[in-house]
Design an enzyme around this catalytic site. Sequence first.
Site, PDB file in Angstrom:
ATOM      1  N   ASP A  67      16.318 -87.641  -8.841  1.00  0.00           N
ATOM      2  CA  ASP A  67      16.288 -86.211  -9.153  1.00  0.00           C
ATOM      3  C   ASP A  67      17.336 -85.495  -8.288  1.00  0.00           C
ATOM      4  OD1 ASP A  67      15.210 -83.963 -10.409  1.00  0.00           O
ATOM      5  OD2 ASP A  67      13.668 -83.660  -8.874  1.00  0.00           O
ATOM      6  N   HIS A  68      18.169 -84.682  -8.902  1.00  0.00           N
ATOM      7  CA  HIS A  68      19.190 -83.907  -8.179  1.00  0.00           C
ATOM      8  C   HIS A  68      20.091 -84.742  -7.270  1.00  0.00           C
ATOM      9  CE1 HIS A  68      17.656 -80.041  -9.550  1.00  0.00           C
ATOM     10  NE2 HIS A  68      16.438 -80.488  -9.314  1.00  0.00           N
TER      11      HIS A  68
ATOM     12  N   HIS B 191      12.944 -73.533  -9.093  1.00  0.00           N
ATOM     13  CA  HIS B 191      12.086 -74.457  -8.344  1.00  0.00           C
ATOM     14  C   HIS B 191      11.087 -73.707  -7.453  1.00  0.00           C
ATOM     15  CE1 HIS B 191      15.623 -77.140  -9.157  1.00  0.00           C
ATOM     16  NE2 HIS B 191      14.627 -77.893  -9.548  1.00  0.00           N
ATOM     17  N   GLY B 192       9.984 -74.386  -7.138  1.00  0.00           N
ATOM     18  CA  GLY B 192       9.055 -73.863  -6.144  1.00  0.00           C
ATOM     19  C   GLY B 192       7.919 -73.032  -6.724  1.00  0.00           C
TER      20      GLY B 192
ATOM     21  N   HIS C 111      14.310 -77.917 -15.653  1.00  0.00           N
ATOM     22  CA  HIS C 111      13.836 -78.079 -14.272  1.00  0.00           C
ATOM     23  C   HIS C 111      12.950 -76.877 -13.933  1.00  0.00           C
ATOM     24  CE1 HIS C 111      16.242 -81.413 -12.461  1.00  0.00           C
ATOM     25  NE2 HIS C 111      16.721 -81.350 -13.692  1.00  0.00           N
ATOM     26  N   GLY C 112      12.361 -76.928 -12.747  1.00  0.00           N
ATOM     27  CA  GLY C 112      11.604 -75.766 -12.250  1.00  0.00           C
ATOM     28  C   GLY C 112      10.547 -75.282 -13.219  1.00  0.00           C
TER      29      GLY C 112
ATOM     30  N   SER D  70       7.105 -75.838 -13.254  1.00  0.00           N
ATOM     31  CA  SER D  70       5.685 -75.760 -12.893  1.00  0.00           C
ATOM     32  C   SER D  70       5.143 -74.397 -13.307  1.00  0.00           C
ATOM     33  CB  SER D  70       5.502 -75.953 -11.378  1.00  0.00           C
ATOM     34  OG  SER D  70       5.531 -77.328 -11.060  1.00  0.00           O
TER      35      SER D  70
ATOM     36  N   ASN E 170      10.323 -80.865 -16.037  1.00  0.00           N
ATOM     37  CA  ASN E 170      10.121 -81.325 -14.651  1.00  0.00           C
ATOM     38  C   ASN E 170       9.006 -80.550 -13.960  1.00  0.00           C
ATOM     39  OD1 ASN E 170      12.314 -82.933 -15.090  1.00  0.00           O
ATOM     40  ND2 ASN E 170      13.542 -82.119 -13.404  1.00  0.00           N
TER      41      ASN E 170
ATOM     42  N   ASP F 221       6.864 -80.579 -10.316  1.00  0.00           N
ATOM     43  CA  ASP F 221       6.612 -81.072  -8.966  1.00  0.00           C
ATOM     44  C   ASP F 221       5.612 -80.145  -8.263  1.00  0.00           C
ATOM     45  OD1 ASP F 221       6.646 -82.089  -6.426  1.00  0.00           O
ATOM     46  OD2 ASP F 221       8.787 -81.869  -6.090  1.00  0.00           O
TER      47      ASP F 221
END
Length: 326
Positions: free
Chosen positions: A93-94, A189-190, A225-226, A228, A268, A270
């Site tokens: 990833d990345h 992200h986050g 991505h990002g 969540s 994605n 996480d």
Amino acid sequence: MVSFKELGLSNTKKMFKIALERKFAVPGYNINNLEQLQAIIIGCGESESPVIIQISQGARNYANQTMLQYLGEGGVEMAKELGFNFPIALHLDHGNSFELCKSCIDSGFSSVMFDGSHLPYEDNIKVTQQVVEYAHERDVSVEAELGVLAGIEEDVKSDVHIYTEPGQVEDFVSRTGCDSLAIAIGTSHGAYKFKVAREEDIPELRFDILQEVRTRLGKFPIVLHGSSSVLKKYVDIINKYGGNLEKAFGIPEAQLKKATEFGVSKINIDTDGRLVVTAMVRKILTENPKEFDPRKYLGPARDELIKMIKRKNKEVLGSAGQAKYI
Ligand code: G3H
Ligand code: 13P
Ligand code: ZN
């Protein structure tokens, strides 16, 4: 040097082909430790979903790259032993350099991301091409990225989204030969994805950009991505048991579902897994102050993670039950 094929892993080629045909997204779940991996194997095995297990720079620093490689291999063996039959990709990833992508390919990864999104356009193309050439000689898949996600995008500190420019995608994909493309349409992200006070104020993703990219690329795998959702249920448990996550908001699941209908092939996740683990650990340790056996709090955290993965696969990504077509 070991090929992913010897480890029983799959590349993403067939997963994405079927995902595009059947309109679902393959989950990209990140791991850093044993319990997360076990939860992914059991969650995806029981829901009969293909899966892409993702290893970030942070994960490599935390768990050791060699250990993670063997964890990936262990995951495949565990799935077999439990009688599951679903394709598993092990993905970088990345990745931030050709050398890193090469070292992961050489150690058995079946898929790598080269993230050159922060580079000038031509430099992004140049390194992506180099990674693709090395990867394709070994049948390994390559994810590339165009556009920058706000927040933490590896080394990039960006307060604003640099949305993917749809006019660039055909040129980028045809010149690099990448197998999938991550685009920026408003995710990040986050756990703090939006500067809003209430859930109702979360803005819509830029479905107009997604639609235009889709039209220009045709049946080509698009990655988000990002993604969540920063599930309120777990944020509330964390806050109830001594945590302090204020105004943490993610991408509403309805929007992710809509994205899969627009042909997004990989999503994605996480942060959502991290929140589940933290919520369970905080709750159990607070309620059982005499407990000191990590299995007594990590075990239930893993069980809750399995539940979350199964629900996401079924209700959000649509990947549950799709393994038999791959
Ligand atoms: O892309 C970001 C992932 O959530 C990985 O995060 O670098 O903290 O492991 P990390
Ligand atoms: P989240 O932080 O939204 O889970 O995104 C994860 C991700 O994009 C990993 O590459
Ligand atoms: Zn990411």
